[in-house]
Design an enzyme around this catalytic site. Structure first.
Site: not given
Lengths: 591, 675
Positions: A287, A310, A371, A417
């Protein structure tokens, strides 16, 4: 759990007594916060408590909360839930449903519980409250403002001033020879999810910054999070490099990383801690993302910390909710916990943070953490590592600064979130990343009972208001959005509320001490936070709080100290009355 | 009583990693130089060396890379490893048993001996033949400690000789081979606070303390004619005459009819008895097929026995002030047997004694493996049973506990129930009194269950550990309800295997009495509760809970469900250095509170001085802010737990006089910190 906001934390199973004389317009009205208004009321509603059975009473909906008060019990029994906590509202049964309480409303909450209400089937008795619940639980989906913008309570403390970025850098000794403060992002033009003020290597030019931003996902370039006061080893954070399948390189990025390494004279090495499992990092190349190759980045050692994304965490928490609510299956309790993987995820996050802290403290080597985008796992790791390294962040104010800095200012996407005010309950962007961080902090407070100035109540209060939408603190995704919407001017900060009654959140065992915490990241010592996840279940009794006893002893100590001083004063006064000349005791002493 | 010999302290473990065989020669020279110093183990009076191996390596826990060298010795009391590299436990503030060296274990605590061949372990059973060449030993103790030795630098034959001696002496076949019979140190018992229940006076005191009416002391078992496992004095329903008791007793297993243990303030009693005899001893009775007896159900009970049981229960009913029907609680069917408990313990032990390879693998499935061991569910079942019995007693219903021989789970449930209901037993001396009453006097077969003697017919089973674990769970839920700490409970389990004390040495009171009267094998009875025999004041101080608030009347309602329980990490994990949290864990709370108590005492004293007009300087309390203890304090497996000795000893000294809150309130404080 002491000293918590009873209005918010009232346990569904524990009857609480309503104070009379609340300034309410009607006797049925619930106690209201400044700016709160009753929007709908339903009578003869049955609350189906999974523990103590059905209770009949009045259900009110305000622009902030759902309030149920029983009428059929000797001591009124109250359930209050801020609507921000609700993730889904559903009708149960229809006009043709048979059986007692088969017709009503069910609410699914973000704080590990569901609530079920039974309504009378005549006259569509649930229609009004259902509509009001939909509107005020999901105001953004109905073009209404979040409650925080209506809430008008005034507190003596102003929590919006908790983090002063320049002052916080100064506390860490920045700027110095190697690090400078830059306002290049003052208008959020370089990176829209970063704060306005950064600390970067002193030798880096604005052109360098722009070039590096182009090579990092969402322009989240490596910037300083923390610097060791003695060794000058640093923790920096960023997002993944845009390496892609072709293995693209960026000379400016490589040089910039070298500058971070050079800023620490103690070590000729740099650790790049990639929070992801290596397989995920490799997959990201497809990606356009990826990770730093050790060929391109001389003297950098890349480490993968195996923390999942997540989606995995969301699924893990879903399983945990199934396990904990409403009732626990005793016989399979331990293997049930294991099957959720929740503690295993906690273990990897703690292990990662502990590793970062160890590299900085023991090896005196700087660490760069990222990350994919650097706003979820990265925030967990840097914040926890800083908590392990710097005793300041273990104070109440310091912990607030830590959350303001590493989570809010660095653009953890709280809006996405948590999904504040949004009815898309199955949105794939929702994930309990911040909850997981607070869980990790709780694990640390269990391992180090005297190292933190705050107690469990602070952590639970923060989590309650993470969802409640009463305060502006956790609204929006980034500083840029908060500035745009004037959050500081238009809403109250959670820290105003907490700092105005700060004694409720103190750990009586706290002993300020320097030094690094070294947690043990083994499932044998990581436990399920029952005080949070199982708190709705009256059968899950938390340990008898020893705090009460310790407080008593501390009060006793203070009284005695006072008495001793008073006695001494009194004696002194008597002595000076009786003896005109200074007593021998006070005569000058030869040295 | 014994002065530890001067030992040299060395800071670090030596690495013996990667030594090839051709390098061994060089090392041997180094090692032999060490031994010029003549190492010896400290022997107690009556203790003798049986075997000795030289140039032995003792590995650091969970390590096959680090170790220290020394001599390994088997005596008639202990397995002793003596090294020049011993650390000073006192400096680390660690608990130190006066009867053992740091690297010593008493023989009775040895649970399993494995022979190491490369990476493989093979268990050596007592009586089995030892192969000619033993390279290493892997010893698992009953308190989850693992000790690993290597003989790779030892002279030929030393390994085998030592292993043989260890196998022979760690698993004796006769009771009189236990060290208590050899120990020659004179003994003057100076503990007076614990009721031993050897005399009738202890029973009558307990009867009057609980204000029990309807019960009397019977002397029918004075010479153990009624039952060999019951004490000499039995508390029985007042209406019962001795001949009735004799007649009934033979129908109960182990001849144990209902006997009293405790009465509530309202008059309900806690009573224990054995199951009825399923077999026929009387020739007049019907002959029952042995195969039927094996599935012992109620149907196999002889009508005569049933009648006798009813007569007994009727008398128990009459012992109640309101003549309320007693509640019979069946323990045999609802709780695990001693064998089940043993198998569960073995699984738990395997989980707590991993080698370094197993440790992280286990971590991934630790919770389901704990579940699989059934240890916690057994703890839960016991707590639930005790809570149920307590609930009946609170409703003023007499409870009769019935169990196979009435000597295992009855002890546990009865003691737990009393702990929940009667604050008297939550003090330190009260707890020891409770163990004397429900376990020692009532004949829990300690010798068999703790495995002091090796015999295939004997079922080893850590029922006592299960009890201590249950108590720990209650203590965890009610941190201020007990005068003692978890350190006390852990220490009690360690010391239960010290075979020179009589408390946990015998199967019943008769065995104890017989042994003490047998002139051919003289033995001095010394009680475990005389803690000064084993520990110095600073260690004993840590037995007392700084949070304790004595409340005699309070009933504890314990949560027994499994999610409310936890694994006892101090007791089970303390030998695993990987789990030791530096500057963390419960000891931080404990020591912090001790310092707080010391400060309060200090202030009281200042106040008294100021009031009396005495000149007083502000006494400065040593701060514990620099305290450096680990989560396993006062136990520790790690080699580098660096604690500042001065700070620690000052804190502990401060606490040694701390007795209890009540005592504290009006104590003429001994907690004088130095100016």
């Amino acid at each position: 759990m002491m000293g918590t906001d009873k209005k918010l934390r009232s346990n569904v199973s524990q009857p609480s007594i309503i104070e009379p004389g609340q300034p309410a317009s009607r006797p049925d009205d619930p106690p209201l916060l400044p700016g709160e208004k009753v929007m709908g009321v339903a009578r003869e509603v049955t609350y189906l408590c999974p523990y103590s059975g059905p209770a009949r009473g009045v259900l009110s909906v305000t622009n902030y909360k759902l309030h149920f008060r029983s009428m059929d019990r000797d001591t009124p029994y109250v359930v209050e839930v801020p609507l921000g906590v609700v993730s889904r509202v559903e009708k149960v049964g229809g006009q043709s449903s048979r059986g007692e309480n088969s017709y009503g409303i069910e609410l699914f909450c973000k704080d590990m519980r569901n609530l079920r209400f039974g309504h009378k089937q005549e006259n569509h008795s649930r229609r009004n409250v259902f509509e009001k619940l939909q509107q005020y639980a999901f105001p953004l989906s109905h073009k209404l403002p979040l409650f925080a913008f209506d809430y008008s309570e005034v507190f003596p403390e102003n929590g919006w001033n908790v983090l002063e970025p320049i002052a916080e850098f100064k506390r860490m000794g920045v700027p110095n020879d190697m690090w400078k403060i830059t306002k290049i992002n003052e208008h959020y033009e370089i990176c829209d999810s970063y704060p306005a003020v950064w600390a970067i290597p002193a030798a880096a030019t604005d052109d360098d910054v722009r070039a590096v931003a182009a090579f990092r996902s969402r322009a989240r370039i490596p910037v300083l999070s923390w610097i060791h006061p003695e060794s000058q080893a640093t923790i920096c954070r960023c997002s993944q490099p845009l390496v892609g399948v072709g293995g693209k390189r960026c000379r400016e990025d490589e040089r910039y990383i070298q500058l971070i390494m050079d800023a620490n004279a103690q070590s000729h090495k740099l650790y790049i801690m990639d929070a992801r499992p290596s397989a995920n990092a490799i997959a990201n190349k497809a990606k356009g993302g990826g990770y730093e190759s050790e060929d391109a980045y001389q003297n950098a050692e890349l480490v993968f910390l195996d923390i999942h994304n997540i989606h995995v965490m969301r699924e893990s928490l879903r399983k945990l909710k199934d396990l904990c609510f409403p009732n626990v299956e005793e016989a399979r309790w331990l293997s049930g916990i294991e099957a959720t993987y929740w503690l295993k995820h906690i273990k990897y996050i703690l292990a990662g943070a502990s590793r970062i802290a160890n590299r900085v403290e023991t090896h005196k080597t700087s660490v760069l953490v990222h990350c994919s985008d650097g706003w979820d796992r990265t925030a967990q790791l840097t914040a926890l590592a800083m908590l392990l390294l710097d005793p300041y962040y273990r104070t109440i104010k310091g912990f607030e600064v830590l959350i303001e800095k590493e989570w809010l200012s660095f653009g953890h996407k709280f809006q996405q979130r948590i999904g504040h005010g949004d009815d898309r309950h199955s949105d794939a962007d929702r994930s309990p990343v911040f909850l997981q961080f607070v869980d990790c902090v709780w694990q640390l407070t269990q391992m180090f009972p005297d190292a933190f100035q705050f107690n469990e109540t602070l952590l639970i209060t923060i989590l309650d208001h993470l969802y409640s939408c009463r305060f502006g603190t956790f609204l929006f995704n980034s500083d840029r959005e908060r500035v745009q919407d004037n959050v500081k001017q238009r809403t109250v900060s959670l820290w105003s509320y907490i700092n105005s009654s700060i004694d409720n959140y103190r750990n009586p065992l706290y002993l300020p001490r320097p030094g690094v915490l070294e947690p043990v990241a083994s499932v044998r010592l990581i436990s399920l936070w029952k005080g949070l996840y199982c708190r709705w279940n009256p059968g899950m009794r938390p340990q008898d709080p020893i705090y009460q006893r310790i407080r008593e002893l501390l009060v006793l100590k203070e009284q005695l100290e006072k008495q001793v001083d008073e006695c001494k004063q009194e004696q002194k006064a008597r002595v000076s009355r009786n003896m005109p000349t200074p007593p021998r005791l006070a005569s000058p002493v030869h040295s | 009583m014994f002065k530890p010999q001067e030992k040299r302290v060395s800071m670090s473990f030596r690495s013996y990693v990667g030594l090839n065989d051709n390098e061994t020669k060089d090392v041997d020279i180094g090692v032999e130089e060490n031994f010029n110093e003549q190492l010896n183990t400290r022997l107690l009076p009556g203790e003798a060396v049986v075997a000795e191996a030289q140039n032995v390596l003792m590995y650091a826990p969970l390590s096959e890379k680090q170790g220290k060298s020394g001599i390994l010795i088997v005596t008639n009391f202990k397995l002793s490893f003596v090294t020049t590299e011993e650390r000073h436990r006192e400096e680390h503030g660690l608990q130190e048993n006066l009867l053992l060296g740091e690297n010593d274990v008493c023989l009775s605590i040895v649970d399993e001996i494995h022979q190491m061949t490369g990476d493989k372990r093979r268990r050596l059973l007592p009586g089995s033949s030892v192969p000619p060449k033993v390279k290493g030993l892997y010893i698992v103790c009953k308190n989850m400690r693992v000790i690993q030795f290597s003989f790779k630098f030892s002279p030929v034959g030393h390994g085998k000789t030592l292993t043989n001696a260890l196998l022979h002496h760690a698993f004796p076949r006769k009771h009189h081979l236990l060290f208590a019979y050899d120990f020659r140190e004179p003994y003057y018992n100076c503990q007076r606070t614990v009721s031993m229940f050897h005399e009738t006076s202890d029973w009558s005191k307990e009867l009057s303390r609980t204000r029990a009416v309807g019960w009397k002391i019977s002397t029918v078992n004075q010479d153990f004619n009624l039952s060999t496992s019951l004490p000499r004095w039995l508390v029985v329903p007042a209406a019962l005459v001795d001949c009735q008791l004799m007649e009934a007793a033979r129908h109960f297993r182990s001849s144990r009819p209902p006997v009293w243990c405790w009465s509530s303030s309202q008059g309900a009693a806690l009573v224990r008895m054995a199951d009825l005899q399923p077999t026929i001893t009387d020739s007049r009775m019907l002959v029952i097929q042995p195969s039927v007896i094996r599935h012992s159900g109620l149907s196999n009970i002889v009508p005569e026995a049933r009648t006798q049981e009813n007569i007994m229960l009727e008398n128990v009913r009459k012992g109640h002030p309101q003549r309320t029907q007693p509640e019979l609680m069946e323990l045999t069917q609802d709780l695990p047997t001693p064998k089940d408990v043993y198998l569960s313990y073995c699984k738990l032990r395997d989980l707590c004694t991993p080698d370094v390879r197993q440790f992280w693998i286990q971590d991934n499935h630790f919770l389901s493996q704990v579940e699989n061991s059934k240890w916690l569910s057994t703890v839960s079942a016991c707590l639930m049973k005790a809570a149920k019995a307590a609930a009946f007693l609170q409703e003023n219903v007499t409870v009769v506990l019935q169990e196979a021989d009435g000597r295992d789970m009855s002890c546990l449930i009865s003691a737990l129930t009393q702990l929940l209901l009667d604050g008297h037993f939550r003090s330190l001396s009260g707890f020891q009194t409770l163990i004397q009453k429900e376990w020692v006097a009532m004949g829990h077969p300690f010798c068999s269950r703790l495995g002091h003697i090796s015999n295939t017919e004997i079922q080893q089973s850590p029922i006592l550990l299960l009890f201590l674990d249950c108590v720990w769970q209650i203590l965890r839920q009610f941190p201020s309800a007990f005068e003692f700490t978890e350190t006390y409970l852990t220490t009690l389990w360690d010391c239960a295997h010290m075979t020179l004390f009589d408390t946990f040495l015998f199967d019943c009171e008769r065995d104890r009495l017989n042994a003490s009267q047998d002139r051919s094998k003289p033995i001095t009875l010394r009680t475990m509760w005389d803690w000064g025999e084993q520990f110095v004041e600073k260690d004993i101080a840590l037995f007392r809970n700084p949070l304790y608030v004595p409340k005699k009347e309070t009933v504890i309602s314990v949560q027994s469900s499994l999610p409310n329980l936890a694994l006892w990490s101090q007791c089970y994990f303390r030998w695993i250095p990987l789990l030791e949290i530096k500057c963390g864990g419960a000891p931080q709370t404990d020591l912090g509170l001790r310092a707080l108590h010391a400060q309060i005492d200090n202030l009281r004293e200042q106040l008294a001085k100021v009031k009396s007009g005495e000149k007083s300087n502000r006494i400065t309390c040593p701060s514990i802010s620099k305290q450096r203890v680990t989560s396993f304090f006062p136990f520790s497996a790690s080699i580098d737990s660096a604690i500042s000795p001065a700070l620690l000893s000052s804190t502990l000294a401060l606490n040694s006089s701390f007795v209890s809150n009540e005592a504290l309130l009006d104590s003429q404080s001994l907690l004088n910190a130095p100016d």
